[in-house]
Scaffold this motif. Structure first.
Motif, PDB file in Angstrom:
ATOM      1  N   ASN A   1       0.811  -1.223   0.000  1.00 10.95           N
ATOM      2  CA  ASN A   1       0.000   0.000   0.000  1.00 10.95           C
ATOM      3  C   ASN A   1       0.835   1.260   0.000  1.00 10.95           C
ATOM      4  O   ASN A   1       0.387   2.298  -0.461  1.00 10.95           O
ATOM      5  CB  ASN A   1      -0.817   0.123   1.293  1.00 10.95           C
TER       6      ASN A   1
ATOM      7  N   ALA B   1     -10.310  -1.136  17.939  1.00 10.32           N
ATOM      8  CA  ALA B   1      -9.207  -2.023  17.566  1.00 10.32           C
ATOM      9  C   ALA B   1      -7.898  -1.610  18.237  1.00 10.32           C
ATOM     10  O   ALA B   1      -7.687  -0.431  18.531  1.00 10.32           O
ATOM     11  CB  ALA B   1      -9.031  -2.023  16.051  1.00 10.32           C
ATOM     12  N   ASP B   2      -7.027  -2.585  18.474  1.00 13.18           N
ATOM     13  CA  ASP B   2      -5.717  -2.289  19.066  1.00 13.18           C
ATOM     14  C   ASP B   2      -4.878  -1.449  18.115  1.00 13.18           C
ATOM     15  O   ASP B   2      -4.249  -0.495  18.524  1.00 13.18           O
ATOM     16  CB  ASP B   2      -4.965  -3.599  19.338  1.00 13.18           C
ATOM     17  N   ARG B   3      -4.879  -1.893  16.849  1.00 11.92           N
ATOM     18  CA  ARG B   3      -4.081  -1.171  15.860  1.00 11.92           C
ATOM     19  C   ARG B   3      -4.973  -0.733  14.724  1.00 11.92           C
ATOM     20  O   ARG B   3      -5.637  -1.558  14.114  1.00 11.92           O
ATOM     21  CB  ARG B   3      -2.986  -2.079  15.271  1.00 11.92           C
ATOM     22  N   VAL B   4      -4.972   0.560  14.417  1.00 10.38           N
ATOM     23  CA  VAL B   4      -5.751   1.026  13.285  1.00 10.38           C
ATOM     24  C   VAL B   4      -4.879   1.379  12.082  1.00 10.38           C
ATOM     25  O   VAL B   4      -5.376   1.516  10.970  1.00 10.38           O
ATOM     26  CB  VAL B   4      -6.642   2.244  13.636  1.00 10.38           C
ATOM     27  N   GLY B   5      -3.558   1.494  12.307  1.00 11.65           N
ATOM     28  CA  GLY B   5      -2.646   1.876  11.226  1.00 11.65           C
ATOM     29  C   GLY B   5      -2.837   1.053   9.959  1.00 11.65           C
ATOM     30  O   GLY B   5      -3.039   1.620   8.874  1.00 11.65           O
ATOM     31  N   PRO B   6      -2.783  -0.277  10.074  1.00 10.70           N
ATOM     32  CA  PRO B   6      -2.898  -1.091   8.858  1.00 10.70           C
ATOM     33  C   PRO B   6      -4.223  -0.886   8.138  1.00 10.70           C
ATOM     34  O   PRO B   6      -4.275  -0.898   6.900  1.00 10.70           O
ATOM     35  CB  PRO B   6      -2.795  -2.524   9.395  1.00 10.70           C
ATOM     36  N   TYR B   7      -5.283  -0.640   8.897  1.00 14.37           N
ATOM     37  CA  TYR B   7      -6.579  -0.401   8.264  1.00 14.37           C
ATOM     38  C   TYR B   7      -6.553   0.928   7.494  1.00 14.37           C
ATOM     39  O   TYR B   7      -6.945   1.003   6.334  1.00 14.37           O
ATOM     40  CB  TYR B   7      -7.698  -0.389   9.304  1.00 14.37           C
ATOM     41  N   LEU B   8      -6.088   1.953   8.155  1.00 14.05           N
ATOM     42  CA  LEU B   8      -6.059   3.280   7.543  1.00 14.05           C
ATOM     43  C   LEU B   8      -5.239   3.299   6.260  1.00 14.05           C
ATOM     44  O   LEU B   8      -5.677   3.833   5.237  1.00 14.05           O
ATOM     45  CB  LEU B   8      -5.489   4.299   8.539  1.00 14.05           C
ATOM     46  N   THR B   9      -4.059   2.698   6.312  1.00 12.91           N
ATOM     47  CA  THR B   9      -3.218   2.718   5.113  1.00 12.91           C
ATOM     48  C   THR B   9      -3.812   1.857   3.999  1.00 12.91           C
ATOM     49  O   THR B   9      -3.686   2.194   2.821  1.00 12.91           O
ATOM     50  CB  THR B   9      -1.772   2.237   5.407  1.00 12.91           C
TER      51      THR B   9
ATOM     52  N   VAL C   1      -6.949   1.447   3.387  1.00 15.94           N
ATOM     53  CA  VAL C   1      -8.006   2.237   2.756  1.00 15.94           C
ATOM     54  C   VAL C   1      -7.402   3.179   1.707  1.00 15.94           C
ATOM     55  O   VAL C   1      -7.923   3.317   0.605  1.00 15.94           O
ATOM     56  CB  VAL C   1      -8.784   3.063   3.812  1.00 15.94           C
ATOM     57  N   ARG C   2      -6.263   3.779   2.041  1.00 15.21           N
ATOM     58  CA  ARG C   2      -5.614   4.671   1.067  1.00 15.21           C
ATOM     59  C   ARG C   2      -5.185   3.891  -0.169  1.00 15.21           C
ATOM     60  O   ARG C   2      -5.341   4.347  -1.301  1.00 15.21           O
ATOM     61  CB  ARG C   2      -4.416   5.374   1.693  1.00 15.21           C
ATOM     62  N   GLY C   3      -4.645   2.693   0.063  1.00 14.61           N
ATOM     63  CA  GLY C   3      -4.230   1.849  -1.047  1.00 14.61           C
ATOM     64  C   GLY C   3      -5.397   1.481  -1.954  1.00 14.61           C
ATOM     65  O   GLY C   3      -5.298   1.548  -3.182  1.00 14.61           O
TER      66      GLY C   3
ATOM     67  N   GLU D   1     -17.010  -0.153  10.332  1.00 14.57           N
ATOM     68  CA  GLU D   1     -15.763   0.590  10.319  1.00 14.57           C
ATOM     69  C   GLU D   1     -15.672   1.527  11.527  1.00 14.57           C
ATOM     70  O   GLU D   1     -14.638   1.642  12.173  1.00 14.57           O
ATOM     71  CB  GLU D   1     -15.682   1.396   9.016  1.00 14.57           C
TER      72      GLU D   1
ATOM     73  N   LEU E   1     -12.664   1.305  14.193  1.00 17.16           N
ATOM     74  CA  LEU E   1     -11.695   2.377  14.390  1.00 17.16           C
ATOM     75  C   LEU E   1     -11.671   2.892  15.830  1.00 17.16           C
ATOM     76  O   LEU E   1     -10.704   3.498  16.265  1.00 17.16           O
ATOM     77  CB  LEU E   1     -11.970   3.535  13.414  1.00 17.16           C
TER      78      LEU E   1
END
Lengths: 187, 187
Positions: A31, A149-157, A159-161, A142, A146
């Motif tokens: 991504n 979740a423990d980690r949202v970074g992978p989800y956010l990126t 979505v951009r991808g 979603e 958001l």
DNA sequence: GCGAGCATGTAAGTCGTTACATGATTCT
DNA sequence: AGAATCATGTAACGACTTACATGCTCGC
């Protein structure tokens, strides 16, 4: 920055061998960063020597041995410092766009074919990212995800991808059609 | 490929000095390729030695002399061959996305600030691209323009640049809000 | 006087790509 | 039998970034 911090970020997903990481860089990490296996195999020993990751050799039966790496405390600190450091803007950098820019100097048939091929690629990519997103949500909305979740970074990126590939797809198609219409009107 | 063909494509807009090209790479060409002035100053003599461009020194009054380059016949041929050659897919490559991916390992305040700064940048960029597009249209409709204009490449790529920056803007804002909401709910 | 714009370069170092190199096992 | 997967590396080259280097003119 280079690959260094991208590897550390990828290891947040859990320990991995060079081979595992190469696959991770082809799927989820793709991504926002690309790295060849060769680059990873060269970088991992450097990161280990710097104390940012620790590796352990694992014997396997019926398969070559492998070295599995995980983030060290120092690696986490380094990554945290990186996250808080300033960034500079990025732009698209794409061969195919250079070709579209210069479309008028050559016969457009091969370019149109290349655009269509890319459209297929973009479509597969955006579908893949959508799958990854659905898997992360695991049925939750979603909004909820958001929040909790423990980690949202992978989800956010991711979505951009997905959006990026969707926009690519529609631009590739529109561009191919436009060039085709101009071909048709010339003949 | 590298900068070589990007320079040739940029020279389709007309002859330019290294200094002019640096500005061109900051505005219109920035949609799809970036190059530092140093890179250009190093590349131009190489392209001239290869016969792809021809340069002419221009004396100026009250200003340093400059060397103005234009595309040669050979350069056009080279560019045409490039346009028809195969390409491989590109992905976003962005520091800031690596940071978002790893957001959980650090305090998010600096990251949120960085996202807001980037949002401002994306907004200015997309407005700039919109201006360039309007200037190319010169009052005509897009449909007409794409049918009759001599060159459509610059328009097509600029549209991609504009969309990219618009999507950046909205992702930066949404990401900043999401991270902010998580900060608020923790405290 | 000071900063911005015009104008061009070199040198060192970092980063990334491509080609080369090896070798076992599993699936078709 | 051949292709794909697992598994890791080196060496050469090409590309890009950053720092260094210079100097004039115009507007504020």
């Amino acid at each position: 920055m280079s690959i260094r911090h991208a590897v550390l970020a990828a290891l947040l997903e859990g320990e991995a061998s060079g081979y595992d990481l190469a696959k991770r860089f082809d799927v989820s990490v793709a991504n926002f960063w690309h790295a060849s296996p060769q680059q990873l195999y060269a970088e991992l020993p450097r990161l280990e020597a710097a104390g940012l990751i620790s590796g352990q050799t694992v014997r396997q039966q019926g398969r070559p041995d492998k070295r599995v790496y995980r983030l060290s405390g120092q690696g986490s600190d380094e990554l945290a410092a990186f996250v808080s450091s300033p960034s500079r803007p990025t732009a698209i950098r794409d061969d195919l766009m250079v070709k579209v820019q210069a479309a008028e100097v050559a016969d457009s048939a091969p370019l149109i074919a290349a655009l269509e091929e890319r459209a297929g690629h973009a479509e597969r990519r955006s579908a893949l990212y959508q799958q990854l997103l659905d898997a992360m949500l695991a049925g939750r909305s979603e909004r909820d995800y958001l929040r909790v979740a423990d980690r949202v970074g992978p989800y956010l990126t991711c979505v951009r991808g997905r959006t990026f590939e969707q926009e690519n797809l529609s631009w590739y198609r529109w561009t191919a059609e436009t060039l085709q219409a101009r071909r048709d009107s010339v003949s």
